[in-house]
Design an enzyme around this catalytic site. Structure first.
Site, PDB file in Angstrom:
ATOM      1  N   LYS A   1      -0.729  -6.336   5.087  1.00 49.87           N
ATOM      2  CA  LYS A   1       0.625  -6.635   4.585  1.00 49.87           C
ATOM      3  C   LYS A   1       1.391  -7.537   5.571  1.00 49.87           C
ATOM      4  O   LYS A   1       2.314  -8.243   5.183  1.00 49.87           O
ATOM      5  CB  LYS A   1       1.380  -5.329   4.340  1.00 49.87           C
ATOM      6  CG  LYS A   1       0.811  -4.518   3.166  1.00 49.87           C
ATOM      7  CD  LYS A   1       1.430  -3.131   3.120  1.00 49.87           C
ATOM      8  CE  LYS A   1       0.956  -2.355   1.885  1.00 49.87           C
ATOM      9  NZ  LYS A   1       1.470  -0.964   1.898  1.00 49.87           N
TER      10      LYS A   1
ATOM     11  N   VAL B   1      -4.828   2.549   5.224  1.00 52.17           N
ATOM     12  CA  VAL B   1      -5.576   3.771   4.858  1.00 52.17           C
ATOM     13  C   VAL B   1      -7.070   3.666   5.132  1.00 52.17           C
ATOM     14  O   VAL B   1      -7.789   4.652   4.971  1.00 52.17           O
ATOM     15  CB  VAL B   1      -5.396   4.218   3.377  1.00 52.17           C
ATOM     16  CG1 VAL B   1      -4.056   4.840   3.141  1.00 52.17           C
ATOM     17  CG2 VAL B   1      -5.694   3.104   2.422  1.00 52.17           C
TER      18      VAL B   1
ATOM     19  N   SER C   1      -3.568  -1.750   4.407  1.00 51.50           N
ATOM     20  CA  SER C   1      -2.157  -2.160   4.567  1.00 51.50           C
ATOM     21  C   SER C   1      -1.859  -2.950   5.840  1.00 51.50           C
ATOM     22  O   SER C   1      -0.768  -3.514   5.959  1.00 51.50           O
ATOM     23  CB  SER C   1      -1.245  -0.934   4.530  1.00 51.50           C
ATOM     24  OG  SER C   1      -1.201  -0.413   3.233  1.00 51.50           O
TER      25      SER C   1
ATOM     26  N   TYR D   1       5.248   3.777   7.661  1.00 49.35           N
ATOM     27  CA  TYR D   1       5.902   4.477   6.540  1.00 49.35           C
ATOM     28  C   TYR D   1       6.754   5.635   7.046  1.00 49.35           C
ATOM     29  O   TYR D   1       7.504   5.463   8.005  1.00 49.35           O
ATOM     30  CB  TYR D   1       4.857   4.939   5.511  1.00 49.35           C
ATOM     31  CG  TYR D   1       3.846   3.854   5.227  1.00 49.35           C
ATOM     32  CD1 TYR D   1       4.241   2.703   4.548  1.00 49.35           C
ATOM     33  CD2 TYR D   1       2.539   3.941   5.689  1.00 49.35           C
ATOM     34  CE1 TYR D   1       3.332   1.684   4.315  1.00 49.35           C
ATOM     35  CE2 TYR D   1       1.624   2.931   5.448  1.00 49.35           C
ATOM     36  CZ  TYR D   1       2.032   1.809   4.774  1.00 49.35           C
ATOM     37  OH  TYR D   1       1.149   0.804   4.546  1.00 49.35           O
TER      38      TYR D   1
ATOM     39  N   TYR E   1      -2.695  -8.813  -4.257  1.00 49.07           N
ATOM     40  CA  TYR E   1      -2.403  -7.686  -3.353  1.00 49.07           C
ATOM     41  C   TYR E   1      -3.685  -6.926  -2.975  1.00 49.07           C
ATOM     42  O   TYR E   1      -3.942  -6.641  -1.803  1.00 49.07           O
ATOM     43  CB  TYR E   1      -1.387  -6.760  -4.032  1.00 49.07           C
ATOM     44  CG  TYR E   1      -1.197  -5.440  -3.326  1.00 49.07           C
ATOM     45  CD1 TYR E   1      -0.406  -5.350  -2.178  1.00 49.07           C
ATOM     46  CD2 TYR E   1      -1.813  -4.270  -3.790  1.00 49.07           C
ATOM     47  CE1 TYR E   1      -0.242  -4.137  -1.519  1.00 49.07           C
ATOM     48  CE2 TYR E   1      -1.654  -3.063  -3.144  1.00 49.07           C
ATOM     49  CZ  TYR E   1      -0.866  -2.998  -2.010  1.00 49.07           C
ATOM     50  OH  TYR E   1      -0.714  -1.799  -1.352  1.00 49.07           O
TER      51      TYR E   1
HETATM   52  O1  DON Z   1      -2.260   0.017  -2.216  1.00 46.15           O
HETATM   53  C1  DON Z   1      -2.820   0.901  -1.606  1.00 46.15           C
HETATM   54  O2  DON Z   1      -2.598   2.090  -1.805  1.00 46.15           O
HETATM   55  C2  DON Z   1      -3.812   0.488  -0.534  1.00 46.15           C
HETATM   56  N1  DON Z   1      -4.472  -0.732  -0.923  1.00 46.15           N
HETATM   57  C3  DON Z   1      -3.133   0.266   0.787  1.00 46.15           C
HETATM   58  C4  DON Z   1      -2.330   1.454   1.249  1.00 46.15           C
HETATM   59  C5  DON Z   1      -2.358   1.638   2.710  1.00 46.15           C
HETATM   60  O3  DON Z   1      -3.190   1.122   3.418  1.00 46.15           O
HETATM   61  C6  DON Z   1      -1.374   2.606   3.271  1.00 46.15           C
HETATM   62  N2  DON Z   1      -1.536   2.741   4.714  1.00 46.15           N
HETATM   63  N3  DON Z   1      -1.616   3.628   5.455  1.00 46.15           N
END
Ligand code: DON
Length: 304
Positions: free
Chosen positions: A66, A258, A63, A240, A188
């Site tokens: 993003k 993540v 993320s 978040y 994405y």
């Molecule tokens: O879409 C997802 O769930 C992952 N590709 C990215 C989520 C993420 O990195 C949340 N961050 N802490």
């Protein structure tokens, strides 16, 4: 400021936390990452680079990416972007579906998964080859033409990414996703699957510390006001439902992933990136947050 000494002190103090927490399980390729990694890097606007631990080892930025998508979508749509996505913290987990129904398919902010899927949809509508544009932008801001997508991680998440598909289909029903869902997910998941290290990440965020201009080359990315807005969104939404706690403890705009990475920005001074794959209950790096808290505490510098 002696950043090397500060990094050494942080490295020692966070060591009890390294390996603690849970490596992301829902993306099989990430579940296999050794939990006991830790790296940290500082890049200043003046060109200094300081690093420690596993700062030169690549990991999945997830993320954190993003912010690249947001930067490109904001450049393309300007203020019209905010008709498609909000700018309030969600107070919900990053992959939550609940708010979307009663807010009629408009995600609370661009940094939760729903919001970033809308960004991917915008990039698909506006660009000829969004995946190429994104990776070229990352290579340019990080000053490394070898940065690339990790296709194993991307393929792995495509198989298990049911919630993201659900979010995109749901927003399609409100006409806030306008391209085929498979194409939106492809863009994405690709940017989430970029592989980078702490030094590259810290460096690539420097345009946000420098009012929208890449410091080494002087290249314009965003206006001063646009850079301010992205930093404000990172401060309020970048971690978040842990964003308030992060602001309280660290006092810098930041963005987590993540994969265990977090990048933070100190306007007019530096970018700092940490990597520790063990996550806390909100999906953010445990050792990473502690390291950044120590960084602003030991240096006495933050945005406040
Ligand atoms: O879409 C997802 O769930 C992952 N590709 C990215 C989520 C993420 O990195 C949340 N961050 N802490």
């Amino acid at each position: 400021m002696n950043y090397d000494n500060i990094l050494r002190e942080i490295y020692e103090e966070v060591s009890p936390l390294v390996g603690k927490g849970k490596v992301a399980q829902y993306i099989p390729a990430l579940a296999a990452v050794p939990p006991d990694k830790f790296g940290m890097a500082i890049c200043t606007l003046g060109g200094e680079i300081h690093s420690i631990g596993d700062a030169k080892e690549n990991f999945s930025i997830q993320s954190v990416s993003k912010i690249y998508a947001l930067t490109l979508a904001f450049k393309l749509l300007g203020e019209k972007l905010w008709e498609r996505v909000g700018k309030e913290p969600s107070g919900n987990p990053f992959n939550s579906l609940v708010q979307l129904e009663y807010e009629r398919g408009i995600p609370r902010n661009p940094l939760i998964n729903a919001g970033s899927l809308v960004l991917a949809d915008i990039l698909l509508s506006e660009l000829q080859d969004p995946k190429k544009t994104i990776i070229e932008f990352v290579r340019k801001t990080a000053h490394n033409p070898a940065i690339n997508y990790d296709n194993a991680v991307i393929a792995s998440e495509k198989i298990t990414g049911h919630r993201n598909f659900a979010l995109a289909y749901f927003m399609h029903s409100f006409n806030n996703i306008r391209n085929p869902v498979d194409d939106v997910l492809d863009v994405y998941l690709h940017h989430c699957g970029i592989s980078m290290n702490c030094i590259e990440l810290a460096r690539s965020f420097l345009f946000l510390a420098n009012h929208g201009v890449i410091p080494d080359t002087g290249e314009y990315v965003l206006s001063k006001s646009e850079a301010k807005r992205i930093n404000a969104l990172m401060l309020t939404c970048g971690l978040y439902d842990e964003s308030g706690d992060f602001a309280f403890r660290v006092g810098l705009p930041g963005k987590s992933g993540v994969g265990g990475g977090i990048v933070a920005v100190l306007p007019e001074k530096l970018g700092v990136a940490v990597w520790g794959p063990g996550l806390g209950m909100y999906g953010n790096s445990l050792a990473g947050i502690k390291a950044l808290e120590l960084f602003t505490t030991l240096t006495g510098i933050s945005i406040f």
